[in-house]
Motif scaffolding. Structure first.
Motif, mmCIF file in Angstrom:
data_model
loop_
_atom_site.group_PDB
_atom_site.id
_atom_site.type_symbol
_atom_site.label_atom_id
_atom_site.label_comp_id
_atom_site.label_asym_id
_atom_site.label_seq_id
_atom_site.Cartn_x
_atom_site.Cartn_y
_atom_site.Cartn_z
ATOM 1 N N ILE A 59 0.881 -1.167 0.000
ATOM 2 C CA ILE A 59 0.000 0.000 0.000
ATOM 3 C C ILE A 59 0.913 1.209 0.000
ATOM 4 O O ILE A 59 1.736 1.350 0.904
ATOM 5 C CB ILE A 59 -0.890 0.031 1.254
ATOM 6 C CG1 ILE A 59 -1.684 -1.259 1.375
ATOM 7 C CG2 ILE A 59 -1.811 1.235 1.219
ATOM 8 C CD1 ILE A 59 -2.586 -1.311 2.579
ATOM 9 N N ASP A 60 0.791 2.043 -1.004
ATOM 10 C CA ASP A 60 1.705 3.199 -1.051
ATOM 11 C C ASP A 60 1.141 4.361 -0.243
ATOM 12 O O ASP A 60 0.069 4.258 0.358
ATOM 13 C CB ASP A 60 2.057 3.579 -2.485
ATOM 14 C CG ASP A 60 0.874 4.119 -3.249
ATOM 15 O OD1 ASP A 60 -0.139 4.412 -2.605
ATOM 16 O OD2 ASP A 60 0.963 4.230 -4.477
ATOM 17 N N ALA A 61 1.867 5.463 -0.216
ATOM 18 C CA ALA A 61 1.511 6.594 0.653
ATOM 19 C C ALA A 61 0.099 7.125 0.391
ATOM 20 O O ALA A 61 -0.571 7.589 1.299
ATOM 21 C CB ALA A 61 2.534 7.703 0.486
ATOM 22 N N ASP A 62 -0.383 7.050 -0.868
ATOM 23 C CA ASP A 62 -1.725 7.557 -1.182
ATOM 24 C C ASP A 62 -2.813 6.521 -0.925
ATOM 25 O O ASP A 62 -3.966 6.741 -1.264
ATOM 26 C CB ASP A 62 -1.826 7.984 -2.658
ATOM 27 C CG ASP A 62 -0.586 8.691 -3.124
ATOM 28 O OD1 ASP A 62 -0.024 9.419 -2.292
ATOM 29 O OD2 ASP A 62 -0.189 8.509 -4.296
ATOM 30 N N GLY A 63 -2.439 5.366 -0.386
ATOM 31 C CA GLY A 63 -3.430 4.339 -0.133
ATOM 32 C C GLY A 63 -3.717 3.467 -1.345
ATOM 33 O O GLY A 63 -4.637 2.666 -1.344
ATOM 34 N N GLN A 112 9.254 0.124 -5.317
ATOM 35 C CA GLN A 112 7.882 0.327 -4.843
ATOM 36 C C GLN A 112 7.739 -0.116 -3.389
ATOM 37 O O GLN A 112 7.007 0.495 -2.620
ATOM 38 C CB GLN A 112 6.893 -0.452 -5.723
ATOM 39 C CG GLN A 112 6.671 0.193 -7.068
ATOM 40 C CD GLN A 112 5.946 -0.719 -8.032
ATOM 41 O OE1 GLN A 112 6.119 -1.940 -7.999
ATOM 42 N NE2 GLN A 112 5.149 -0.136 -8.895
ATOM 43 N N GLU A 113 8.440 -1.183 -3.035
ATOM 44 C CA GLU A 113 8.406 -1.658 -1.649
ATOM 45 C C GLU A 113 8.949 -0.602 -0.716
ATOM 46 O O GLU A 113 8.444 -0.397 0.376
ATOM 47 C CB GLU A 113 9.250 -2.930 -1.493
ATOM 48 C CG GLU A 113 8.506 -4.200 -1.829
ATOM 49 C CD GLU A 113 9.289 -5.438 -1.468
ATOM 50 O OE1 GLU A 113 10.377 -5.327 -0.856
ATOM 51 O OE2 GLU A 113 8.815 -6.532 -1.806
ATOM 52 N N ALA A 148 2.929 0.016 3.815
ATOM 53 C CA ALA A 148 2.634 -1.320 4.339
ATOM 54 C C ALA A 148 2.868 -2.347 3.250
ATOM 55 O O ALA A 148 2.678 -2.071 2.061
ATOM 56 C CB ALA A 148 1.202 -1.394 4.832
ATOM 57 N N LEU A 149 3.293 -3.503 3.676
ATOM 58 C CA LEU A 149 3.633 -4.555 2.736
ATOM 59 C C LEU A 149 3.063 -5.850 3.284
ATOM 60 O O LEU A 149 3.247 -6.157 4.457
ATOM 61 C CB LEU A 149 5.159 -4.646 2.670
ATOM 62 C CG LEU A 149 5.793 -5.315 1.484
ATOM 63 C CD1 LEU A 149 5.508 -4.507 0.237
ATOM 64 C CD2 LEU A 149 7.284 -5.401 1.705
ATOM 65 N N MET A 150 2.364 -6.587 2.465
ATOM 66 C CA MET A 150 1.762 -7.824 2.967
ATOM 67 C C MET A 150 2.015 -8.952 1.980
ATOM 68 O O MET A 150 1.893 -8.763 0.777
ATOM 69 C CB MET A 150 0.258 -7.672 3.129
ATOM 70 C CG MET A 150 -0.123 -6.422 3.842
ATOM 71 S SD MET A 150 -1.887 -6.279 3.955
ATOM 72 C CE MET A 150 -2.002 -4.544 4.274
ATOM 73 N N THR A 151 2.355 -10.082 2.519
ATOM 74 C CA THR A 151 2.532 -11.264 1.686
ATOM 75 C C THR A 151 1.563 -12.329 2.164
ATOM 76 O O THR A 151 1.451 -12.571 3.359
ATOM 77 C CB THR A 151 3.969 -11.781 1.775
ATOM 78 O OG1 THR A 151 4.846 -10.725 1.422
ATOM 79 C CG2 THR A 151 4.186 -12.955 0.843
ATOM 80 N N PHE A 152 0.868 -12.935 1.234
ATOM 81 C CA PHE A 152 -0.068 -13.990 1.567
ATOM 82 C C PHE A 152 0.262 -15.240 0.785
ATOM 83 O O PHE A 152 0.761 -15.170 -0.324
ATOM 84 C CB PHE A 152 -1.497 -13.602 1.195
ATOM 85 C CG PHE A 152 -1.976 -12.381 1.896
ATOM 86 C CD1 PHE A 152 -2.445 -12.467 3.181
ATOM 87 C CD2 PHE A 152 -1.928 -11.160 1.272
ATOM 88 C CE1 PHE A 152 -2.873 -11.343 3.841
ATOM 89 C CE2 PHE A 152 -2.350 -10.024 1.920
ATOM 90 C CZ PHE A 152 -2.828 -10.121 3.209
ATOM 91 N N PHE A 166 -1.278 -0.588 9.171
ATOM 92 C CA PHE A 166 -2.390 -0.373 8.259
ATOM 93 C C PHE A 166 -3.659 -0.533 9.056
ATOM 94 O O PHE A 166 -3.652 -1.119 10.131
ATOM 95 C CB PHE A 166 -2.348 -1.381 7.109
ATOM 96 C CG PHE A 166 -1.899 -2.745 7.544
ATOM 97 C CD1 PHE A 166 -2.813 -3.669 7.981
ATOM 98 C CD2 PHE A 166 -0.542 -3.085 7.549
ATOM 99 C CE1 PHE A 166 -2.386 -4.909 8.406
ATOM 100 C CE2 PHE A 166 -0.125 -4.329 7.977
ATOM 101 C CZ PHE A 166 -1.061 -5.246 8.413
ATOM 102 N N SER A 167 -4.755 0.040 8.528
ATOM 103 C CA SER A 167 -5.994 -0.006 9.298
ATOM 104 C C SER A 167 -6.659 -1.363 9.143
ATOM 105 O O SER A 167 -6.337 -2.136 8.255
ATOM 106 C CB SER A 167 -6.934 1.090 8.828
ATOM 107 O OG SER A 167 -7.353 0.776 7.529
#
Lengths: 302, 289
Positions: free
Chosen positions: B142-146, B156-157, B162-166, B184-185
């Motif tokens: 998720i970048d600064a602008d959401g 980009q990372e 926020a960074l998420m791996t699934f 992150f929310s």
């Protein structure tokens, strides 16, 4: 010593022994021979061998300032799990990439003392993974602004070595580590450092100390998954071994998530994850209250 | 399909080649953009007595970084990959033996953990090890602008907050592994958690906004892309007897009309996938007995 208890486990053990007597097996050997069946028979009744609900944490105890030689320290007990955290602040040179930032180095130690499953020698995978997890939490929640640890741009900064040592391993060390770290950071007092303009050597004023500015209060909640579907909170070491998956959710006081860590194991549905998140938010409030209460009692005792 | 364009979901080009190495029992290299991982698996082989488990095989995962020795970060990645593989492999078929999965990072240009997971899955397939599901990894930032960036590059990372791996499995399509960085929310994570899952789509549609659908849609695309990789070309050759492939066919057909999938696989790319399908079918068959 300042010890405050948040919750008391209601022991219903006696009433639960009943079903096993019918099988003519002593409860203790049933537990050793068929641990999984033993736990299942409790979970069927929506409770656990130690008398807890599925969504109940063990009694959490906190003691702040236990190590007088450290700059900050705390001892946390969740049931039998005991973690002690000491913080040592040292002066160092900032890195070239970020000249205006200090740094925090967390380290989790699982010595052979705390459980028979750990051997002496280099840190186990679990200990290293826990250290990395703590580093990620510190970074992603921004507990302390790294800029606050800088004394002189490009020349001098603080390094906080946060050593967390497990004294007794009975499951759920990640939660205990986070509580211990937060309490120890709040307890940390750093001396004032000025730089002598003529000699450009740092001068430490030990009599003038100040605390750290803590930006966020992350608190973790760990869950175990039993038989791919039953979710239990705050697992003991025995439950951790028997469970099929582990999940740790870390939230801060604004309800934002700092981490949702599930290193594999059986899969989990979205609803269950939601459930975990809301339980974690509730837990965050309890623990923040506990830390504040203990800090307050330390202050009033001084 | 419009949703897909509007949130800018371009995956970097990805590819996989199997059986590259002669010594391991199974090997694969997986490339996502400039991120590249080579993997090999040895086993089932003899196990050290100290690591022996009486009712199942011991799985060991070793991650070798591009330069230097493996450190704490690699250990934590190893834990993630190992426990994901343990959940999908049928380890109880090989009690008292060892499986060693070695993952060599060739180049890291972001989304490394998802690439490691994908390489691991392809390697286990190549080795012909019995599995109860396949899995795939995907990284989102998720970048600064959401804005949500999928399969981010290293640059980009770095810019993301926020960074998420699934990792998801192919049978239940539920979350096998999550690993996140940054704060992150809850809404944002709901987006990720829930909408990975096909089952809860309707529930979430009422609960909240367009974003959810996008993510869900996207992540399923990701899964199906891997599926396509596994089976689409081969499905034409081998009449598909496996139920799960048949289930996927209508979705695959629908997806093949989308721009992402219109580029056909080249001849050389196709070749190793026949082998995969054979394994895939053998396995799905044998599990359903």
């Amino acid at each position: 010593m300042h010890i405050v208890c948040v919750a008391n486990a209601n022991l219903q053990l006696l009433s639960l022994v009943g079903p096993f007597c019918a099988k003519f097996i002593p409860v203790c050997s049933y537990r050793t021979a068929e641990p999984l069946e033993y736990h299942r028979s409790f979970l069927k009744e929506n409770c656990r061998p130690d008398g807890r609900d599925l969504s109940e944490f063990r009694t959490t105890t906190l003691n702040i300032g236990s190590i007088s030689t450290a700059d900050g320290s705390a001892l946390v007990k969740i049931g039998n799990t005991t973690i002690i955290c000491g913080i040592k602040a040292e002066l160092a040179n900032p890195t070239v990439e970020s000249p205006d930032k200090g740094y925090i180095v967390p380290n989790v130690d699982l010595p052979p003392l705390c459980s028979s499953r750990f051997r002496s020698g280099p840190p186990s995978e679990q200990a290293q993974a826990a250290s990395q997890f703590m580093a990620d939490i510190i970074e992603s929640s921004e507990v302390i602004r790294a800029e606050d640890l800088c004394i002189d741009r490009g020349k001098l900064c603080w390094v906080l070595y946060c050593d967390m040592m497990c004294l007794d391993y009975d499951g759920n060390i990640l939660d205990a580590c986070i509580i211990a770290l937060m309490a120890a950071l709040k307890n940390t007092q750093l001396p004032e450092v000025t730089i002598n303009k003529e000699t450009s050597a740092p001068e430490v004023k030990l009599e003038k100390k100040h605390g750290l500015t803590i930006q966020k209060h992350p608190v973790g909640s760990s869950f175990s998954v039993f038989d791919d579907s039953i979710l239990i909170v705050d697992p003991t070491a025995e439950e951790e071994i028997l469970s099929t998956a582990q999940l740790t959710v870390v939230t801060d006081e604004e309800g934002r998530l700092c981490s949702a860590h599930k290193p594999g194991g059986t899969s989990l549905s979205g609803e269950k994850l939601q459930e975990c998140i809301s339980r974690a938010t509730a837990r965050q409030k309890e623990i923040q209250k506990l830390i504040d209460k203990v800090l307050h009692s330390v202050k009033s005792a001084e | 399909m419009e949703e897909c364009e509007s949130i800018n979901v371009c995956l970097r080009e990805f590819g996989c080649e199997q059986s590259l190495l002669s010594r391991p029992d199974g090997s694969a290299s997986f490339v996502q953009g400039d991120t590249s991982v080579m993997a090999g698996v040895y086993g089932p082989a003899e196990v050290k007595v100290s690591k022996e488990i009486y009712d199942r095989a011991t799985l060991e995962v070793l991650i070798q970084p591009k330069v230097g020795l493996p450190g704490v970060r690699e250990r934590s990645q190893e834990q993630c990959v190992r426990e994901t593989c343990e959940a999908s492999l049928l380890l109880s078929l090989h009690p008292r033996s060892s499986l060693t999965l070695v993952l060599q990072v060739l180049h890291d240009d972001g989304s490394l953990l998802s690439c490691l997971l994908n390489a691991a899955c392809m390697t286990l397939l190549d080795a012909g090890l019995a599995m109860n599901c396949l899995f795939c990894g995907v990284t989102c930032a998720i970048d600064a602008d959401g804005q949500i960036v999928t399969d981010p590059t290293a640059a980009q990372e770095k810019e993301s907050r926020a960074l998420m791996t699934f990792a998801m499995d192919s049978t239940d399509r539920k979350v096998l592994m999550t690993s996140t960085k940054g704060s992150f929310s809850v809404q944002e994570v709901c987006v990720f958690f829930c909408f990975l899952l096909v089952e809860v789509l309707s529930m979430c549609g009422s609960a909240g906004g367009v974003g959810h659908h996008k993510i869900k849609y996207f992540i399923t695309v990701r899964v199906y892309r891997l599926y396509v990789f596994h089976s689409s070309t081969a499905a034409a050759v081998y009449s598909s007897e496996s139920e799960s492939i048949r289930e996927d066919l209508p979705v695959l057909q629908r997806l093949s009309e989308t721009p992402i999938l219109q580029k056909p696989l080249t001849e050389s790319q196709n070749f190793p996938f026949f082998a995969i399908l054979v394994f895939y079918q053998i396995h799905t068959k044998s599990y359903r007995l």
